[in-house]
Design a protein around this motif. Structure first.
Motif, mmCIF file in Angstrom:
data_model
loop_
_atom_site.group_PDB
_atom_site.id
_atom_site.type_symbol
_atom_site.label_atom_id
_atom_site.label_comp_id
_atom_site.label_asym_id
_atom_site.label_seq_id
_atom_site.Cartn_x
_atom_site.Cartn_y
_atom_site.Cartn_z
ATOM 1 N N ILE A 174 0.844 -1.200 0.000
ATOM 2 C CA ILE A 174 0.000 0.000 0.000
ATOM 3 C C ILE A 174 0.876 1.246 0.000
ATOM 4 N N PHE A 175 0.271 2.359 -0.443
ATOM 5 C CA PHE A 175 0.863 3.677 -0.201
ATOM 6 C C PHE A 175 0.402 4.094 1.194
ATOM 7 N N HIS A 176 1.298 4.055 2.164
ATOM 8 C CA HIS A 176 0.862 4.220 3.548
ATOM 9 C C HIS A 176 1.020 5.632 4.077
ATOM 10 N N LEU A 177 1.935 6.414 3.492
ATOM 11 C CA LEU A 177 2.157 7.765 4.003
ATOM 12 C C LEU A 177 0.924 8.621 3.776
ATOM 13 N N ASN A 190 1.588 11.211 9.919
ATOM 14 C CA ASN A 190 0.249 10.751 9.558
ATOM 15 C C ASN A 190 -0.813 11.370 10.470
ATOM 16 N N LEU A 191 -0.493 11.464 11.763
ATOM 17 C CA LEU A 191 -1.429 12.082 12.699
ATOM 18 C C LEU A 191 -1.596 13.565 12.381
ATOM 19 N N PHE A 192 -0.506 14.223 12.057
ATOM 20 C CA PHE A 192 -0.556 15.640 11.708
ATOM 21 C C PHE A 192 -1.411 15.862 10.463
ATOM 22 N N ILE A 193 -1.232 15.015 9.441
ATOM 23 C CA ILE A 193 -2.025 15.125 8.212
ATOM 24 C C ILE A 193 -3.507 14.915 8.514
ATOM 25 N N GLN A 194 -3.814 13.922 9.351
ATOM 26 C CA GLN A 194 -5.207 13.666 9.708
ATOM 27 C C GLN A 194 -5.801 14.846 10.464
ATOM 28 N N ALA A 217 -8.443 13.446 15.731
ATOM 29 C CA ALA A 217 -7.022 13.646 15.412
ATOM 30 C C ALA A 217 -6.443 14.849 16.138
ATOM 31 N N LYS A 218 -7.230 15.922 16.297
ATOM 32 C CA LYS A 218 -6.733 17.127 16.966
ATOM 33 C C LYS A 218 -6.371 16.819 18.425
ATOM 34 N N GLU A 219 -7.218 16.096 19.112
ATOM 35 C CA GLU A 219 -6.958 15.758 20.509
ATOM 36 C C GLU A 219 -5.726 14.852 20.623
ATOM 37 N N ALA A 220 -5.620 13.880 19.703
ATOM 38 C CA ALA A 220 -4.466 12.972 19.729
ATOM 39 C C ALA A 220 -3.172 13.715 19.423
ATOM 40 N N TRP A 221 -3.246 14.670 18.489
ATOM 41 C CA TRP A 221 -2.055 15.455 18.149
ATOM 42 C C TRP A 221 -1.604 16.298 19.333
ATOM 43 N N ASP A 222 -2.546 16.996 19.973
ATOM 44 C CA ASP A 222 -2.201 17.837 21.112
ATOM 45 C C ASP A 222 -1.571 17.012 22.228
#
Length: 600
Positions: free
Chosen positions: A501-504, A578-582, A590-595
């Protein structure tokens, strides 16, 4: 006959002796490229380029590529290794595919000469020639599409011209020299079209410089280096934990790199690089902190820079802020807002101002700092553990530490690229040990880059070896270049990270992300190219097979590594990106996980 007529007219006007001394354009072009260190021209043959190929025979190595884009990428790599790269293609259908590597050369400041054969001046008429970018319903003749395309990238682009006055030789060779000299001196690509009827025409005689350095006598150097150096000395004398932070613009200036090495060694100053400058200085050195990019960096790198350092000397990072280099504008790049910092940037040709500053610093009264970095701790790896992106760099670092040879890493864009930031590169005497295409030309450059590296290492009888790290998607994009590794007996190790797969950036299960199938047999494929392929499922197998490949240092060696796409098997850099892109795409949670991740 045209050349003879021109020489006869010139003899009548300027004398027989001068007329007989006039060289042919093709010969002078080869001499000019050789002067600037270019021994190999990558390309694809074609009708309008045939005369140039003939003129270069015996003077330069004209080596084929599987397509024009790959030729351009190989020339980009050659520019990083030897100081000048060159490609040769035919008119428009050959030159236009080079626009992606040309964009890379613009962004990376690479001196690459893109040469294209063109219709002869005698052929231009009211009839459209084949290869012209025009349809049957066009009202206008278009011969400048390629020139306009390359100019749109910000490059100098020019078509050489023949004589415009009877009895006066043309100035095509002089123009070719000026364009190549511009590329070399300013670290910028140029595009040159050569009408095919000029190649064997006499041209103005040139008295070429003895060395490329003779071209670069600056007539203007910024004043004030002494004052800047004095300010830096004052800052260093007030510091206890300084850091030299090296930017990407340093990478093609070998003299400046040597000065930086002398500077940190003399005063025992730790150093780090930006992401795009990775590999410029030896990362296996005890003074190396590594490459830094905010929250995307390993914890030990972040801790030292963000908690210990009290003064930063930032050298030649990009003039304008780049998102790739500043933690993707995430606000986590501490060096950007570090208060006690001096930034010096190379704003004149060949960074003469910076060279003057460091000449002053090397003879200044600066203390030898006693601060020692914590000894690098490599994780203990179990040979029975599976290999995935999360431990690939640790495994390769372990192997590299046992080798006298340097592994020249060439990661392909994608997961392989981001996982490579945790590699500890070891200095090579032949080229930068980490060469890649950081985004600008997208996927498909690692094998052309590796080919240029492998050719250089082979010609130097070096024990260093090119190591391509690629996902299956990136490999499929360019594997046709392997025919030239086979044809030229070049050594390369390919770490084929297989997840199909293209995973990035992947944030769903769309079939758009799928790039391969489990039925594809890559080991059989590489055998067809005269190579050897093995599957590595464990750390122990990777260690054994990689060491064997390095020791043999011949042919194509492909190690297929099945990787787990689950998040806990990804490298830190990939997981964070990947988290930042999401988060930027507004994915739920994703915002909560990134913070939370940024808070650490």
């Amino acid at each position: 006959m045209v050349g003879a007529n021109m020489r006869a007219h010139c003899a009548q006007n300027l004398g027989t002796e001068y007329a007989n001394s006039l060289p042919l354009l093709g010969d002078v072009m080869a001499d000019i490229l050789t002067l600037f260190g270019c021994k190999t021209v990558f390309g694809v043959g074609g009708d309008f380029a045939d005369n140039i190929i003939s003129a270069f025979e015996g003077k330069l190595e004209t080596t084929p590529s599987s397509n024009e884009m790959h030729a351009g990428y190989a020339a980009c790599a050659q520019a990083q290794i030897s100081g000048l790269g060159a490609t040769l293609t035919t008119f428009t259908v050959g030159s236009l595919p080079c626009s992606s590597p040309a964009a890379l050369a613009v962004a990376e400041k690479l001196p690459v000469v893109f040469i294209s054969g063109a219709p002869g001046e005698q052929e231009i008429s009211d009839t459209l020639l084949h290869h012209s970018v025009a349809s049957s319903s066009e009202w206008m003749l278009k011969y400048d599409c390629a020139l306009e395309s390359f100019r749109a990238l910000g490059m100098r682009a020019e078509r050489l011209q023949g004589a415009r006055s009877k009895g006066q030789p043309n100035m095509a060779a002089e123009r070719f020299f000026q364009l190549v000299a511009h590329a070399y001196a300013n670290k910028q690509p140029v595009f040159i079209e050569i009408p095919r009827d000029l190649v064997f025409e006499p041209t103005q005689a040139l008295k070429l410089p003895q060395t490329p350095g003779d071209v670069n006598h600056e007539t203007y150097v910024l004043d004030g280096a002494q004052h800047i150096a004095e300010h830096i000395v004052e800052k260093l004398n007030q510091s206890s934990h300084p850091l030299l932070f090296v930017g990407e613009n340093v990478k093609l200036n070998t003299r400046l790199c040597e000065q930086l090495r002398n500077f940190v060694d003399k005063f025992n100053i730790p150093y780090a690089t930006s992401w795009l400058a990775k590999g410029v200085l030896d990362e296996s050195d005890p003074l190396s902190v590594g490459s830094y990019n905010g929250v995307f960096s390993p914890d030990h790198v972040r801790y030292y820079i963000e908690q210990k350092v009290d003064y930063i000397l930032e050298v030649d990072t990009s003039i304008q802020s780049q998102d790739t280099n500043n933690a993707f504008c995430s606000g986590t790049h501490v060096i950007q807002s570090f208060e006690n910092k001096t930034m010096v940037k190379g704003t004149v040709q060949n960074q003469q101002g910076l060279l003057h500053v460091f000449e002053q610093l090397l003879v200044s009264d600066i203390p030898v700092f006693q601060t020692l970095l914590e000894e690098k701790r490599r994780p203990v790896l179990d040979d029975n553990d599976s290999v995935d992106f999360h431990n690939l760099a640790d495994a390769l670092n372990d192997v590299q530490s046992q080798l006298s040879a340097s592994l020249i890493y060439l990661p392909e864009i994608g997961n392989s690229y981001f996982a490579s930031y945790s590699l500890e590169t070891k200095r090579s005497s032949h080229c930068r040990p980490w060469l890649t295409n950081p985004w600008y030309g997208a996927m498909g450059s690692s094998l052309p880059y590796a080919r240029a590296v492998a050719k250089t290492l082979k010609s130097s009888n070096s024990s260093d070896i090119a190591v391509v790290i690629t996902g299956d998607g990136g490999f499929h994009f360019q594997l046709n270049e392997l025919i030239h590794f086979q044809r030229e007996h070049l050594a390369v190790v390919i770490l084929y990270m297989r997840n199909n797969i293209f995973h990035l950036g992947k944030s769903g299960e769309s079939t758009m992300y799928h790039c391969s199938t489990p039925r594809f047999d890559v080991l059989t494929l590489v055998k067809a190219y005269g190579g050897k392929g093995l599957q590595c499922k464990t750390i122990g197998e990777l260690r054994t097979h990689l060491q064997s490949a390095v020791e043999s240092n011949c042919g194509i060696r492909l190690l297929e590594i099945p990787v787990d796409p689950n998040p806990d098997k990804l490298s830190r850099e990939i997981s964070m990106l990947n988290l930042f892109i999401q988060m930027k795409n507004g994915k739920q949670g994703a915002k909560e996980a990134w913070d939370l991740a940024v808070a650490g």
